[in-house]
Design a protein around this motif. Structure first.
Motif, PDB file in Angstrom:
ATOM      1  N   VAL A 111     -14.290  13.488   4.477  1.00 22.36           N
ATOM      2  CA  VAL A 111     -14.683  14.084   2.985  1.00 22.36           C
ATOM      3  C   VAL A 111     -13.442  15.034   2.377  1.00 22.36           C
ATOM      4  CG1 VAL A 111     -16.215  13.677   0.985  1.00 22.36           C
ATOM      5  CG2 VAL A 111     -17.070  12.623   2.881  1.00 22.36           C
ATOM      6  N   LEU A 112     -12.023  14.471   1.788  1.00 24.58           N
ATOM      7  CA  LEU A 112     -12.011  16.076   1.083  1.00 24.58           C
ATOM      8  C   LEU A 112     -12.234  15.562  -0.172  1.00 24.58           C
ATOM      9  CD1 LEU A 112      -8.615  14.525   2.814  1.00 24.58           C
ATOM     10  CD2 LEU A 112     -10.106  16.814   3.610  1.00 24.58           C
ATOM     11  N   TRP A 113     -11.817  17.269  -0.883  1.00 27.43           N
ATOM     12  CA  TRP A 113     -12.108  17.211  -2.607  1.00 27.43           C
ATOM     13  C   TRP A 113     -10.596  17.049  -3.116  1.00 27.43           C
ATOM     14  CZ3 TRP A 113     -16.612  19.937  -4.517  1.00 27.43           C
ATOM     15  CH2 TRP A 113     -17.392  20.200  -5.554  1.00 27.43           C
ATOM     16  N   VAL A 114     -10.773  15.932  -4.264  1.00 26.60           N
ATOM     17  CA  VAL A 114      -9.405  16.123  -4.880  1.00 26.60           C
ATOM     18  C   VAL A 114      -9.844  16.721  -6.314  1.00 26.60           C
ATOM     19  CG1 VAL A 114      -7.709  14.872  -5.585  1.00 26.60           C
ATOM     20  CG2 VAL A 114      -8.833  13.942  -3.193  1.00 26.60           C
ATOM     21  N   SER A 134      -4.851   9.505   7.253  1.00 24.99           N
ATOM     22  CA  SER A 134      -3.139  10.324   6.859  1.00 24.99           C
ATOM     23  C   SER A 134      -2.692   9.247   6.838  1.00 24.99           C
ATOM     24  CB  SER A 134      -3.359  10.396   8.737  1.00 24.99           C
ATOM     25  OG  SER A 134      -2.514  10.174   9.543  1.00 24.99           O
ATOM     26  N   ILE A 135      -1.703  10.176   6.049  1.00 26.52           N
ATOM     27  CA  ILE A 135      -0.604   9.658   4.850  1.00 26.52           C
ATOM     28  C   ILE A 135       0.106   8.918   5.698  1.00 26.52           C
ATOM     29  CG2 ILE A 135       0.266   9.604   2.726  1.00 26.52           C
ATOM     30  CD1 ILE A 135      -2.545   9.826   2.013  1.00 26.52           C
ATOM     31  N   ILE A 136       0.619   7.335   5.707  1.00 28.45           N
ATOM     32  CA  ILE A 136       1.966   7.275   6.242  1.00 28.45           C
ATOM     33  C   ILE A 136       2.734   7.005   5.395  1.00 28.45           C
ATOM     34  CG2 ILE A 136       2.926   4.709   6.191  1.00 28.45           C
ATOM     35  CD1 ILE A 136       0.009   3.376   6.777  1.00 28.45           C
ATOM     36  N   PRO A 137       4.010   8.144   5.321  1.00 30.84           N
ATOM     37  CA  PRO A 137       4.779   9.071   4.699  1.00 30.84           C
ATOM     38  C   PRO A 137       5.872   7.688   3.722  1.00 30.84           C
ATOM     39  CG  PRO A 137       5.246   8.575   7.419  1.00 30.84           C
ATOM     40  CD  PRO A 137       4.645   8.454   7.171  1.00 30.84           C
ATOM     41  N   LEU A 138       5.210   6.544   3.192  1.00 34.20           N
ATOM     42  CA  LEU A 138       5.989   5.937   2.103  1.00 34.20           C
ATOM     43  C   LEU A 138       5.281   5.648   0.863  1.00 34.20           C
ATOM     44  CD1 LEU A 138       6.574   2.765   5.110  1.00 34.20           C
ATOM     45  CD2 LEU A 138       8.049   4.156   4.586  1.00 34.20           C
ATOM     46  N   GLU A 139       6.178   5.671   0.210  1.00 36.25           N
ATOM     47  CA  GLU A 139       5.765   4.835  -0.818  1.00 36.25           C
ATOM     48  C   GLU A 139       6.493   3.166  -1.554  1.00 36.25           C
ATOM     49  OE1 GLU A 139       7.529   7.340  -3.275  1.00 36.25           O
ATOM     50  OE2 GLU A 139       6.737   9.306  -3.403  1.00 36.25           O
ATOM     51  N   VAL A 140       4.820   2.595  -1.551  1.00 37.95           N
ATOM     52  CA  VAL A 140       5.317   1.076  -1.688  1.00 37.95           C
ATOM     53  C   VAL A 140       5.254   1.143  -2.857  1.00 37.95           C
ATOM     54  CG1 VAL A 140       3.806  -0.984  -0.951  1.00 37.95           C
ATOM     55  CG2 VAL A 140       3.765   1.286   0.400  1.00 37.95           C
ATOM     56  N   VAL A 141       6.441   0.068  -3.577  1.00 38.07           N
ATOM     57  CA  VAL A 141       6.823   0.017  -4.879  1.00 38.07           C
ATOM     58  C   VAL A 141       6.413  -1.131  -5.383  1.00 38.07           C
ATOM     59  CG1 VAL A 141       8.657   0.410  -7.374  1.00 38.07           C
ATOM     60  CG2 VAL A 141       7.941   2.139  -5.250  1.00 38.07           C
ATOM     61  N   LEU A 148       2.206   2.883  -5.100  1.00 36.24           N
ATOM     62  CA  LEU A 148       0.609   3.194  -3.912  1.00 36.24           C
ATOM     63  C   LEU A 148       1.115   4.020  -2.828  1.00 36.24           C
ATOM     64  CD1 LEU A 148      -0.517  -0.835  -4.029  1.00 36.24           C
ATOM     65  CD2 LEU A 148      -0.874   1.208  -5.468  1.00 36.24           C
ATOM     66  N   GLU A 149      -0.115   4.601  -1.962  1.00 35.41           N
ATOM     67  CA  GLU A 149       0.165   4.843  -0.879  1.00 35.41           C
ATOM     68  C   GLU A 149      -0.924   4.761  -0.095  1.00 35.41           C
ATOM     69  OE1 GLU A 149       1.516   9.716  -1.213  1.00 35.41           O
ATOM     70  OE2 GLU A 149       2.646   8.828  -3.140  1.00 35.41           O
ATOM     71  N   PHE A 150      -0.313   4.630   0.762  1.00 36.00           N
ATOM     72  CA  PHE A 150      -1.515   4.187   1.693  1.00 36.00           C
ATOM     73  C   PHE A 150      -1.999   5.159   3.122  1.00 36.00           C
ATOM     74  CE2 PHE A 150       0.243   0.123  -0.195  1.00 36.00           C
ATOM     75  CZ  PHE A 150      -0.995  -0.036  -0.156  1.00 36.00           C
ATOM     76  N   GLY A 151      -2.740   5.063   3.429  1.00 34.37           N
ATOM     77  CA  GLY A 151      -3.277   6.510   4.939  1.00 34.37           C
ATOM     78  C   GLY A 151      -3.823   5.190   5.880  1.00 34.37           C
ATOM     79  N   LYS A 152      -4.174   5.550   7.273  1.00 29.23           N
ATOM     80  CA  LYS A 152      -4.986   5.445   8.361  1.00 29.23           C
ATOM     81  C   LYS A 152      -5.794   6.388   7.862  1.00 29.23           C
ATOM     82  CE  LYS A 152      -1.436   3.397  10.683  1.00 29.23           C
ATOM     83  NZ  LYS A 152      -0.331   3.996  12.306  1.00 29.23           N
ATOM     84  N   ASP A 153      -7.325   5.414   8.585  1.00 34.35           N
ATOM     85  CA  ASP A 153      -8.597   6.023   8.426  1.00 34.35           C
ATOM     86  C   ASP A 153      -9.147   6.501  10.247  1.00 34.35           C
ATOM     87  OD1 ASP A 153      -9.409   4.160   9.752  1.00 34.35           O
ATOM     88  OD2 ASP A 153     -10.944   3.521   8.119  1.00 34.35           O
ATOM     89  N   SER A 154     -10.074   7.404  10.380  1.00 33.02           N
ATOM     90  CA  SER A 154     -10.181   7.737  12.198  1.00 33.02           C
ATOM     91  C   SER A 154      -9.848   6.949  12.299  1.00 33.02           C
ATOM     92  CB  SER A 154     -11.644   8.542  12.172  1.00 33.02           C
ATOM     93  OG  SER A 154     -12.518   7.893  11.453  1.00 33.02           O
ATOM     94  N   HIS A 155     -10.441   5.185  12.444  1.00 36.93           N
ATOM     95  CA  HIS A 155     -10.126   3.704  13.195  1.00 36.93           C
ATOM     96  C   HIS A 155      -9.118   3.535  13.243  1.00 36.93           C
ATOM     97  CE1 HIS A 155     -15.108   4.471  12.890  1.00 36.93           C
ATOM     98  NE2 HIS A 155     -14.472   4.278  11.553  1.00 36.93           N
ATOM     99  N   GLY A 156      -8.293   4.238  12.020  1.00 34.19           N
ATOM    100  CA  GLY A 156      -6.403   3.527  12.645  1.00 34.19           C
ATOM    101  C   GLY A 156      -6.214   2.419  10.814  1.00 34.19           C
ATOM    102  N   GLU A 157      -7.664   2.156  10.703  1.00 35.78           N
ATOM    103  CA  GLU A 157      -8.081   0.942  10.080  1.00 35.78           C
ATOM    104  C   GLU A 157      -6.922   1.129   8.483  1.00 35.78           C
ATOM    105  OE1 GLU A 157      -9.064  -1.936   9.461  1.00 35.78           O
ATOM    106  OE2 GLU A 157      -9.798  -1.465  11.131  1.00 35.78           O
ATOM    107  N   LEU A 213      -5.618   2.543   4.365  1.00 36.98           N
ATOM    108  CA  LEU A 213      -7.432   1.955   3.449  1.00 36.98           C
ATOM    109  C   LEU A 213      -5.642   2.589   2.057  1.00 36.98           C
ATOM    110  CD1 LEU A 213      -9.722   2.198   3.361  1.00 36.98           C
ATOM    111  CD2 LEU A 213     -10.214   4.396   3.070  1.00 36.98           C
ATOM    112  N   LEU A 214      -6.199   1.903   0.990  1.00 38.51           N
ATOM    113  CA  LEU A 214      -5.069   2.312  -0.578  1.00 38.51           C
ATOM    114  C   LEU A 214      -5.686   4.320  -0.367  1.00 38.51           C
ATOM    115  CD1 LEU A 214      -3.249   2.462  -2.489  1.00 38.51           C
ATOM    116  CD2 LEU A 214      -6.038   1.435  -3.887  1.00 38.51           C
ATOM    117  N   ALA A 215      -4.451   4.990  -0.411  1.00 37.38           N
ATOM    118  CA  ALA A 215      -5.031   6.359  -1.024  1.00 37.38           C
ATOM    119  C   ALA A 215      -4.589   7.174  -2.611  1.00 37.38           C
ATOM    120  CB  ALA A 215      -4.818   7.328   0.297  1.00 37.38           C
ATOM    121  N   ASP A 216      -4.172   8.350  -2.241  1.00 33.41           N
ATOM    122  CA  ASP A 216      -3.608   9.122  -3.612  1.00 33.41           C
ATOM    123  C   ASP A 216      -3.703   8.352  -4.408  1.00 33.41           C
ATOM    124  OD1 ASP A 216      -1.526  11.090  -4.007  1.00 33.41           O
ATOM    125  OD2 ASP A 216      -0.583   9.110  -5.223  1.00 33.41           O
ATOM    126  N   GLU A 217      -3.393   7.973  -5.699  1.00 33.97           N
ATOM    127  CA  GLU A 217      -3.684   7.951  -7.010  1.00 33.97           C
ATOM    128  C   GLU A 217      -3.124   6.897  -7.860  1.00 33.97           C
ATOM    129  OE1 GLU A 217      -1.569  11.654  -9.317  1.00 33.97           O
ATOM    130  OE2 GLU A 217      -2.053  10.197 -10.513  1.00 33.97           O
TER     131      GLU A 217
END
Ligand code: C5P
Length: 240
Positions: free
Chosen positions: A23-26, A85-92, A178-187, A189-193
């Motif tokens: 869990v992170l604190w933003v 873990s953020i995927i280094p793509l900006e999905v527009v 949008l930015e997406f990341g992978k959780d600890s199971h490799g799924e 997930l929508l991330a950022d803001e």
């Protein structure tokens, strides 16, 4: 919940660890930046507005079956999120031609697109976040073709939900990142803001810009228009 050390500082947010694993604190900052950091300003209250708007939008997406890293808003400027873990793509995703698409294709800003389009940009400040093709994504080993297809599918679904939500509030969702990341199971997930920093939002009646273009193009007071977005999301319609 205790805030631990600073893990990362970006242009608009600071990310801290917490005592809870994963869990992170933003903390949303009051900084406004544009053109890859070349234009900068401190705008009191901006962080608070984006934290609130982003929290409301992530919650709406959740109600519509779209999970994200968002856990909860914990203060005016802060929220808890799941570590990814953020995927280094900006999905527009774009519904109406604006910004870089207008420049790139020479199509007038404001021209509606027959179907929404999804683009990938390589998240790399040194290269200026270039537009890349799906083959480039493979060359860079950023994502597999299956993962790219999933990102597109998720972006389109999010577009459907958010376009519908904003439409009811008298707002065109022109485009968004949008930015997406992978959780600890490799799924994935929508991330950022999701906020007026990352979306173009135009009033349906007047076409007034209610987003970061106000700052980018010196069109007026940023907090006034971000507050207008927040008021409409809260159901308190006002006019700027
Ligand atoms: O500049 P461009 O027209 O490509 O931007 C498309 C959308 O993506 C806009 O809503 C813009 O706010 C957003 N964006 C972003 N962060 C970037 C680049 C674009 O949020 N680094």
């Amino acid at each position: 919940m205790e805030k631990l050390g600073l893990l990362y500082e970006g242009k608009a947010k600071r990310i801290f660890g917490t005592e809870r694993d994963g869990v992170l604190w933003v903390e949303y900052k009051d900084s406004a930046t544009a053109f890859n950091g070349q234009k900068k300003s401190e705008i009191t209250g901006k962080g608070q507005l984006n934290n609130e708007i982003s929290s409301l939008l992530f919650a709406s997406l959740k109600e519509n079956g779209i999970d994200s890293h968002f856990i909860e808003k914990i203060s005016a400027y802060e929220q808890l999120v799941q570590q990814v873990s953020i995927i280094p793509l900006e999905v527009v995703t774009r519904n109406i031609v604006a910004g870089s698409l207008s420049k790139r294709l020479g199509i007038e800003e404001g021209t509606p697109l027959k179907n929404p389009i999804v683009e990938f940009y390589y998240k790399n400040d040194d290269l200026g976040d270039p537009l890349i093709t799906e083959d480039h994504v493979e060359v860079l080993k950023i994502a597999s073709p299956q993962e790219l297809a999933l990102l597109k599918q998720k972006a389109r679904k999010i577009n459907d939900v958010l376009s519908n939500l904003f439409s009811k509030l008298g707002i065109h969702l022109v485009d968004f990142k949008l930015e997406f990341g992978k959780d600890s199971h490799g799924e994935i997930l929508l991330a950022d803001e999701i906020s007026p920093d990352t979306c173009r939002l135009w009033d349906k009646n007047t076409n007034q810009k209610l987003d970061k273009d106000v700052f980018r193009r010196d069109l007026g007071d940023l907090t006034t228009v971000y507050q207008e977005i927040l008021n409409r999301l809260r159901g308190e319609t006002t006019h700027v």
